[in-house]
Design an enzyme around this catalytic site. Sequence first.
Site, PDB file in Angstrom:
ATOM      1  N   LYS A  35       0.822  -1.217   0.000  1.00 18.80           N
ATOM      2  CA  LYS A  35       0.000   0.000   0.000  1.00 18.80           C
ATOM      3  C   LYS A  35       0.857   1.269   0.000  1.00 18.80           C
ATOM      4  O   LYS A  35       0.512   2.245  -0.657  1.00 18.80           O
ATOM      5  CB  LYS A  35      -0.958   0.005   1.195  1.00 18.80           C
ATOM      6  CG  LYS A  35      -0.316   0.241   2.540  1.00 18.80           C
ATOM      7  CD  LYS A  35      -1.347   0.406   3.633  1.00 18.80           C
ATOM      8  CE  LYS A  35      -0.693   0.590   4.974  1.00 18.80           C
ATOM      9  NZ  LYS A  35       0.157   1.788   5.078  1.00 18.80           N
ATOM     10  N   THR A  36       1.974   1.256   0.745  1.00 17.03           N
ATOM     11  CA  THR A  36       2.822   2.455   0.775  1.00 17.03           C
ATOM     12  C   THR A  36       3.419   2.712  -0.602  1.00 17.03           C
ATOM     13  O   THR A  36       3.520   3.858  -1.049  1.00 17.03           O
ATOM     14  CB  THR A  36       3.939   2.302   1.825  1.00 17.03           C
ATOM     15  OG1 THR A  36       3.345   2.002   3.093  1.00 17.03           O
ATOM     16  CG2 THR A  36       4.744   3.585   1.952  1.00 17.03           C
ATOM     17  N   ASP A 220      -3.582   7.736   4.214  1.00 17.31           N
ATOM     18  CA  ASP A 220      -3.052   6.411   4.525  1.00 17.31           C
ATOM     19  C   ASP A 220      -3.759   5.853   5.764  1.00 17.31           C
ATOM     20  O   ASP A 220      -4.250   6.611   6.601  1.00 17.31           O
ATOM     21  CB  ASP A 220      -1.544   6.524   4.787  1.00 17.31           C
ATOM     22  CG  ASP A 220      -0.862   5.174   4.849  1.00 17.31           C
ATOM     23  OD1 ASP A 220      -1.481   4.163   4.452  1.00 17.31           O
ATOM     24  OD2 ASP A 220       0.305   5.120   5.304  1.00 17.31           O
ATOM     25  N   GLU A 221      -3.786   4.526   5.903  1.00 20.04           N
ATOM     26  CA  GLU A 221      -4.391   3.844   7.067  1.00 20.04           C
ATOM     27  C   GLU A 221      -5.794   4.406   7.357  1.00 20.04           C
ATOM     28  O   GLU A 221      -6.142   4.720   8.496  1.00 20.04           O
ATOM     29  CB  GLU A 221      -3.498   4.003   8.310  1.00 20.04           C
ATOM     30  CG  GLU A 221      -2.085   3.466   8.153  1.00 20.04           C
ATOM     31  CD  GLU A 221      -2.012   1.941   8.151  1.00 20.04           C
ATOM     32  OE1 GLU A 221      -3.080   1.287   8.122  1.00 20.04           O
ATOM     33  OE2 GLU A 221      -0.898   1.402   8.169  1.00 20.04           O
ATOM     34  N   GLN A 252      -8.040  -4.790   8.846  1.00 17.98           N
ATOM     35  CA  GLN A 252      -6.960  -4.503   9.788  1.00 17.98           C
ATOM     36  C   GLN A 252      -7.305  -3.327  10.711  1.00 17.98           C
ATOM     37  O   GLN A 252      -6.413  -2.673  11.258  1.00 17.98           O
ATOM     38  CB  GLN A 252      -5.655  -4.209   9.047  1.00 17.98           C
ATOM     39  CG  GLN A 252      -5.102  -5.404   8.294  1.00 17.98           C
ATOM     40  CD  GLN A 252      -3.699  -5.168   7.766  1.00 17.98           C
ATOM     41  OE1 GLN A 252      -2.725  -5.167   8.500  1.00 17.98           O
ATOM     42  NE2 GLN A 252      -3.601  -4.951   6.470  1.00 17.98           N
ATOM     43  N   ARG A 608       1.511 -11.440   9.915  1.00 20.36           N
ATOM     44  CA  ARG A 608       2.870 -10.944  10.165  1.00 20.36           C
ATOM     45  C   ARG A 608       3.903 -11.981   9.730  1.00 20.36           C
ATOM     46  O   ARG A 608       5.079 -11.655   9.543  1.00 20.36           O
ATOM     47  CB  ARG A 608       3.107 -10.639  11.654  1.00 20.36           C
ATOM     48  CG  ARG A 608       2.210  -9.596  12.307  1.00 20.36           C
ATOM     49  CD  ARG A 608       2.129  -8.314  11.526  1.00 20.36           C
ATOM     50  NE  ARG A 608       0.960  -8.313  10.664  1.00 20.36           N
ATOM     51  CZ  ARG A 608       0.781  -7.483   9.647  1.00 20.36           C
ATOM     52  NH1 ARG A 608       1.702  -6.604   9.343  1.00 20.36           N
ATOM     53  NH2 ARG A 608      -0.318  -7.540   8.918  1.00 20.36           N
TER      54      ARG A 608
END
Length: 725
Positions: A35-36, A220-221, A252, A608
């Site tokens: 995503k970044t 973002d987020e 998330q 993770r």
Amino acid sequence: MDVSHILDNLNDEQRKAVTSEKQYLLVLAGAGSGKTRVLVHKIAWEVEALGRNSSSIMAVTFTNKAANEMRSRIESLLQAPIFDSWVGTFHGLSHKLLKRFHKEADLSSNFTILDSDDQYRIVKRISKEFSLDEATWPARQSQWQINAWKDDGLRNKDVDEKGDFYTETINKIYKEYEDVCKRDDLVDFGELLLRSYEVLVNSKSVKNFFQTRFQSVLIDEFQDTNTIQYKWLQEITSSKNTNVTAVGDDDQSIYGWRGAKVEHVNTFSDDFKGTEIIRLEQNYRSTNIILNAANALIDNNKDRLGKNLWTDKTEGEQIILYQAFNEQDEARFVADILKDWMNKGGAYAETAVLYRSNAQSRAIEEALLRVSIPYRIYGGLRFYERLEIKNAIAYLRIIFNNNDNPSFERSISNPTRGVGEKTLAKIRQAAKKFNISYIKASAKLIDEGSISGRGGSGLRDYLEFVAGCKSFIEENTLSDLMELIIKETGLYAYHAKEAGEKGKTRTENLEELISATKNFEQSIREDKTNIEIAESYLDIISLDSGDRQADEHDDAAQLMTMHSAKGLEFKLVLLTGLEESLFPHGRSMESASQLEEERRLCYVAITRAMEKLYITHAESRRLHGTDTFNPPSRFLREIPKDLIDEIRPRAQTNIPYNRKDFNETKMEFEEEIGIALGQKVLHKKFGEGIVLNYEGSGESARVQVNFSDSGTKWLVMAYANLEKI
């Protein structure tokens, strides 16, 4: 201009998101989907391919680290600095807005930003001015409530008191606090957002600046936005010509307890008509087996926008599920896996141990220390370095060593008991004059009547408590003494008053300290006195705390809560404590929305892992000072059986996924140990009891017995001399 380098190394969906010309775009970016990268490349695309000035683009993040990383990556991709950029956090951009438009915000140009401690001191002072008892109206709780109201966009006048005395009282503090801040030109962190939002709503010139200045706003987020942040964004992007890109993952969203609202993801398309939704589902982190487990788990949540993670990486190894006898067996298993990883050429830094509650780290830390595995508590402190634990241990130290002046100062002040700095200065002075300890100097001053009033009363009670504890331990256990200290000193109540999750975490850690002392006293030979056991315990924890915690540059295993793990990745992940009431947490069991957030947290934890994932649960667990026998977490049942390889402690061989029949386990135990589960037994010291559990084999075998008079204890079979009744 050749802009192919911006699209190179992007997959189809990433490229589609970067080049989308839709005014409103919602990018659902799954875990490990880049995503970044999409955000950075989209900004570079708008500058180079669409000809937009970088100063006309706003990018909003949640942390300064993320903002700095984004800015650096944009400049690297553009191979040029970005000047006058509005790339930053919600608070950072709000501060920039208020500085630029301070007059419209009714502030001076050099207004002061209050940090949390400064805000607390002001709230505490106001509470005193209102003659509110700190025990009943703790300033930390009032501070938390004021900030929560600001996060919801509420001023003092907007709060609905509903005739509720608590709300009325806190709101009275809020009103006075607002007056103080206005008079002294002060702005706290919550105020940065709320004040800038109000300026945008009330000032046409400010709103016009943003409507004409910014062609594109990227967030973002997005799933972590709270009420005031979302309102702020809606005002910033209210121009008919502003392009809005929101990047996030509804699966998330794990910060509901901080005020984050996952609903913002679901309602984005309603609030911004004509939204295009692009799903980033290709994962670059994990194996297919790990992703299939995560997909199956999260599919149990309702009202998702939906996506299915996949990867072109290898199928990967099955997830290992380990059923431990108790938390100590679980911790030993964790240590063994980490050692094995290292022996096979891996690095400790590639590994992470995740847990739901901070208190769980205690048993794991002890196991790692025993076998010299370096570890680091990510984003936190070791168990015995935590504030509340140091406070409780200070009492224990001063009880057994009256010359321990630092422990005297810490224990006399936590919780506060009217003994202020002036009284402490008098005690230090007397101790120096007569060359005696602080506690003896205190007793001397009390006997002479040199300290009176509230300070004298508090000091006298303290001295009597310490003296009483020394007598108490002669007839009672170390764990009984620790429970007495935590409850009778007011430490538990003192930390319980801390607002939000912090207070809950601190009290859980104090309860876990009782578990630690119970486990320790049961590991000591029975011929030791209670005083000797307590002194040995203090020696052990002193040596443990003397071991330096690995820093970020050392090769060390990472221990952390599941919340802290978001955004990180590790080749090997051990996910511990998957039992009902622990994970999902007991506080979430009665709320469908909270239970779904717990499932999202499990999804985050699973994703993770890059290569290997271990999951553990314990049949019995001594946590928060109490023995519990919780069934395995419902989340384990939601993972397909064919993805799991389950192993048991003793045999270390594969067995079917379904748990063994109780009678089968009972028969094996009776054959190996000679005593059956449920058997009544007699112990010469503890009296009659019933066998609840067992672990190990041969001479190291231990049994858990619930004694009628002495409670539950673990005993080594070789020394217990139990008689069947």
